[in-house]
Design a protein around this motif. Structure first.
Motif, PDB file in Angstrom:
ATOM      1  N   LEU A   1      -6.933  -5.033   6.246  1.00 16.77           N
ATOM      2  CA  LEU A   1      -7.446  -4.172   5.257  1.00 16.77           C
ATOM      3  C   LEU A   1      -8.066  -5.115   4.268  1.00 16.77           C
ATOM      4  O   LEU A   1      -8.956  -4.597   3.688  1.00 16.77           O
TER       5      LEU A   1
ATOM      6  N   MET B   1      -7.895   6.458   0.255  1.00 16.53           N
ATOM      7  CA  MET B   1      -8.494   6.493   1.451  1.00 16.53           C
ATOM      8  C   MET B   1      -8.037   7.714   2.174  1.00 16.53           C
ATOM      9  O   MET B   1      -6.611   7.819   2.341  1.00 16.53           O
TER      10      MET B   1
ATOM     11  N   TYR C   1       0.852  -1.004  -0.008  1.00 11.23           N
ATOM     12  CA  TYR C   1       0.016   0.125   0.210  1.00 11.23           C
ATOM     13  C   TYR C   1       0.802   1.421  -0.034  1.00 11.23           C
ATOM     14  O   TYR C   1       1.799   1.445   0.786  1.00 11.23           O
TER      15      TYR C   1
ATOM     16  N   GLN D   1      -8.525   7.544  -6.299  1.00 10.02           N
ATOM     17  CA  GLN D   1      -9.580   7.755  -4.901  1.00 10.02           C
ATOM     18  C   GLN D   1      -8.708   7.247  -3.698  1.00 10.02           C
ATOM     19  O   GLN D   1      -9.520   6.242  -3.176  1.00 10.02           O
TER      20      GLN D   1
ATOM     21  N   ASP E   1     -14.638  -3.600   4.562  1.00 14.23           N
ATOM     22  CA  ASP E   1     -14.884  -2.827   3.380  1.00 14.23           C
ATOM     23  C   ASP E   1     -14.422  -1.412   3.303  1.00 14.23           C
ATOM     24  O   ASP E   1     -14.003  -0.939   4.661  1.00 14.23           O
ATOM     25  N   ARG E   2     -14.446  -0.630   2.377  1.00 22.37           N
ATOM     26  CA  ARG E   2     -13.947   0.644   2.601  1.00 22.37           C
ATOM     27  C   ARG E   2     -14.734   1.732   3.700  1.00 22.37           C
ATOM     28  O   ARG E   2     -14.089   2.418   4.211  1.00 22.37           O
TER      29      ARG E   2
ATOM     30  N   ILE F   1     -12.734   0.368   6.756  1.00 26.93           N
ATOM     31  CA  ILE F   1     -11.725   0.946   6.949  1.00 26.93           C
ATOM     32  C   ILE F   1     -11.618   2.420   7.383  1.00 26.93           C
ATOM     33  O   ILE F   1     -10.721   3.034   8.183  1.00 26.93           O
ATOM     34  N   GLN F   2     -12.705   3.416   6.490  1.00 26.10           N
ATOM     35  CA  GLN F   2     -12.755   4.673   6.810  1.00 26.10           C
ATOM     36  C   GLN F   2     -13.095   4.915   8.408  1.00 26.10           C
ATOM     37  O   GLN F   2     -12.449   5.796   8.876  1.00 26.10           O
TER      38      GLN F   2
ATOM     39  N   ASP G   1      -2.753   4.725  -2.028  1.00 29.95           N
ATOM     40  CA  ASP G   1      -3.796   4.164  -1.425  1.00 29.95           C
ATOM     41  C   ASP G   1      -4.606   4.747  -0.338  1.00 29.95           C
ATOM     42  O   ASP G   1      -5.713   4.840   0.099  1.00 29.95           O
TER      43      ASP G   1
END
Length: 172
Positions: free
Chosen positions: A147, A105, A7, A103, A151-152, A155-156, A83
């Motif tokens: 990771l 994170m 990453y 895009q 899901d996104r 993680i956020q 990433d």
């Protein structure tokens, strides 16, 4: 099964002389090859702060090649695709950032500026030590996130939680 992906992570700060540099070095050291960290600033100072270099070296981490650089280097078409992009100071969080391809994170991990601390040399060193430890704690949690198993949105949420760790710690 281990995640084979490496990453790319960019740490941003206004001056790119202390916090973002320390974060870059720390993540490259503790990331166990899973992360390639870089740092940059919106208004780079042009040199790495001597107390940041001293602290990095005292922790037996490499200082070779460290430099204060403009974030535009990482917004170019041939730049590595990020990433993750983290702001580590309050000024950079409020600035308009370049558009990062892919895009990545993003999260704000505000750390008080140790380079802004006035006072005795000991007080200044303590400020760098506190910032370094906050970054080290946050990055230790970050590198251990599953990771590929999240899901996104999850993680956020984790990235935002990490940014609040130690935020109440005074810098003086």
């Amino acid at each position: 099964m281990p995640d084979p992906k490496v990453y790319n992570v960019l740490f941003l700060c206004t001056g790119n002389s202390a916090r973002s540099i320390m974060a870059e070095v720390l993540l490259n050291a503790i990331g166990r090859g899973r992360f390639k960290a870089c740092s940059a600033g919106s208004h780079p100072k042009g040199q790495v702060h001597p107390l940041a270099l001293e602290l990095i070296a005292k922790n037996r981490l490499p200082t070779e090649g460290l430099r204060s650089k403009d974030w535009s280097e990482f917004a170019k078409p041939d730049a590595p695709r990020m990433d993750f992009v983290f702001t580590v100071c309050d000024n950079a969080a409020g600035e308009v950032c370049p558009v990062w391809p892919g895009q990545p994170m993003t999260a704000h991990w505000g750390i008080s500026d140790p380079a802004a601390v006035e006072g005795t040399e000991e007080e200044q060193r303590r400020a760098f030590f506190v910032s370094y430890n906050q970054l080290s704690n946050r990055l230790s949690i970050f590198v251990n996130l599953p990771l590929t198993g999240l899901d996104r949105l999850a993680i956020q949420r984790k990235l935002d939680e990490i940014g609040r760790i130690g935020a109440e710690t005074p810098q003086t």
